[in-house]
Write an enzyme that holds these catalytic residues in place. Structure first.
Site, mmCIF file in Angstrom:
data_model
loop_
_atom_site.group_PDB
_atom_site.id
_atom_site.type_symbol
_atom_site.label_atom_id
_atom_site.label_comp_id
_atom_site.label_asym_id
_atom_site.label_seq_id
_atom_site.Cartn_x
_atom_site.Cartn_y
_atom_site.Cartn_z
ATOM 1 N N GLY A 39 0.833 -1.540 -0.049
ATOM 2 C CA GLY A 39 0.093 -0.063 0.044
ATOM 3 C C GLY A 39 0.866 1.551 -0.053
ATOM 4 N N LYS A 94 0.334 -15.942 4.405
ATOM 5 C CA LYS A 94 -0.029 -15.679 5.801
ATOM 6 C C LYS A 94 -1.187 -14.720 5.843
ATOM 7 C CE LYS A 94 3.196 -14.907 8.883
ATOM 8 N NZ LYS A 94 4.619 -14.351 9.386
ATOM 9 N N TYR A 148 -0.858 -17.263 -4.108
ATOM 10 C CA TYR A 148 -2.100 -16.162 -4.298
ATOM 11 C C TYR A 148 -3.366 -16.964 -4.320
ATOM 12 C CZ TYR A 148 -4.873 -12.101 -5.296
ATOM 13 O OH TYR A 148 -5.733 -11.250 -5.429
#
Length: 329
Positions: A39, A94, A148
């Site tokens: 981010g 995770k 993913y």
């Protein structure tokens, strides 16, 4: 009526930041959470000082403590681009497992409704086209992209387990390719990659022969669909995406035309397990949520191009290859 409070993880990401804007505009008190692995603080900088927004820097794979009531939790913390999740595979797993578990535990303790951000990647390289929510997928669990894909599939499984076993109010959105302002250049996703190459005067790189397809949904439509799903009574997964499909080769030509550049398209080998088709069946979203996309690709791409054109020279040319040294845990 007291003001409703919502926690949004991954708040400084592309989609998370737009969700923060949406809920603030709807009168919610928004708690944004992010650890800035992928981010960017500039995505939420405009919310600084807003009395209806609070930010907490935190890694959701660690225990989450929020004071006061919570009505909703939206779990959007996760690397979402191939460049990122291939470089931090363990952290990706995770955040989909431990991070989701922590958020579900928090939702249970607060009596909050929780929505998780799943993805079209749960369908893998699909053998069914277009993809309906009833399709179980064709996923290589041990391939590079499996970190993913399987993180998201586990995320769905544990969310439904909490719903069935604990009676937790849960929602699952399967997000198809979404684009718009605040996307990161060069993050491995097709639109920012093409935009960055065009603006820098580079040839556009297409993997394989370009016959693989994608369906692109503008971010305001995606956010609207997520918002409607959260407030609905529907607990099974719902596809939110734009069903208008285009080949990557044709899309590259569209970008060249849009940007007014004269680059050529060059071809490289197709990555392992790269899906050949992506097109959502949105019948369920239409029937249950009364939702369908409103922004056409021409309009959405023009807005997105204007955003990328506004970037500084430094932003346009800087490397997006972040240092993930501290996240291989």
């Amino acid at each position: 009526m007291s003001q409703k409070r919502v926690l949004i993880t991954g708040a400084a990401g592309f989609l998370g930041s737009h969700l923060c804007d949406k809920f603030v505009s709807e009168g919610y008190f928004v708690i944004g959470m992010d650890n800035f692995i992928t981010g960017d603080s500039k995505n939420i900088a405009h919310l600084t000082g807003n009395s209806n927004f609070r930010f907490i820097e935190h890694d959701v794979t660690n225990y989450i403590n929020i004071e006061g009531d919570l009505d909703y939790i939206l779990h959007f913390a996760s690397p979402a681009s191939p460049i990122d999740y291939l470089k931090i595979p363990i952290q990706t797993l995770k955040v989909g497992s431990l991070g989701t578990h922590n958020c579900l535990g928090l939702a249970r303790s607060k009596g909050a409704r929780m929505l998780i951000a799943s993805t079209s990647e749960v369908y893998g390289d699909p053998l069914v086209h277009p993809q309906t929510e009833d399709y179980y997928g064709n996923v290589n669990t041990i391939g590079p992209r499996g970190v993913y894909d399987e993180a998201k599939r586990f995320q769905e499984a544990i969310t439904m387990a909490y719903h069935r076993f604990h009676g937790l109010e849960t929602r699952i959105v399967r997000i198809f390719n979404t684009y718009g302002p605040r996307m990161r250049l060069n993050d491995g996703r097709v639109i920012p990659a093409f935009m960055g190459q065009a603006l820098r005067g580079e040839d556009l790189t297409v993997f394989g022969d370009g016959s693989q397809t994608r369906s692109f949904c503008y971010v305001s439509d995606q956010v609207d669909g997520i918002y409607k799903l959260l407030l609905s009574d529907y607990t099974n997964p719902i596809n939110i995406g734009n069903p208008h499909e285009i080949s990557i080769k044709d899309f590259a030509e569209e970008i060249i035309q849009l940007t007014g550049t004269d680059q050529k398209v060059i071809y490289q080998d197709l990555p392992i397990d790269d899906p050949m088709q992506r097109q959502p069946d949105i019948t369920r979203a239409k029937d249950i949520l009364g939702w369908e996309p409103k922004v056409g690709r021409a309009e959405g791409m023009k807005k997105t191009f204007e955003y990328f054109k506004s970037l500084t020279e430094e932003e346009l040319y800087k490397s997006e290859h972040k240092d993930f040294t501290n996240y291989h845990k």
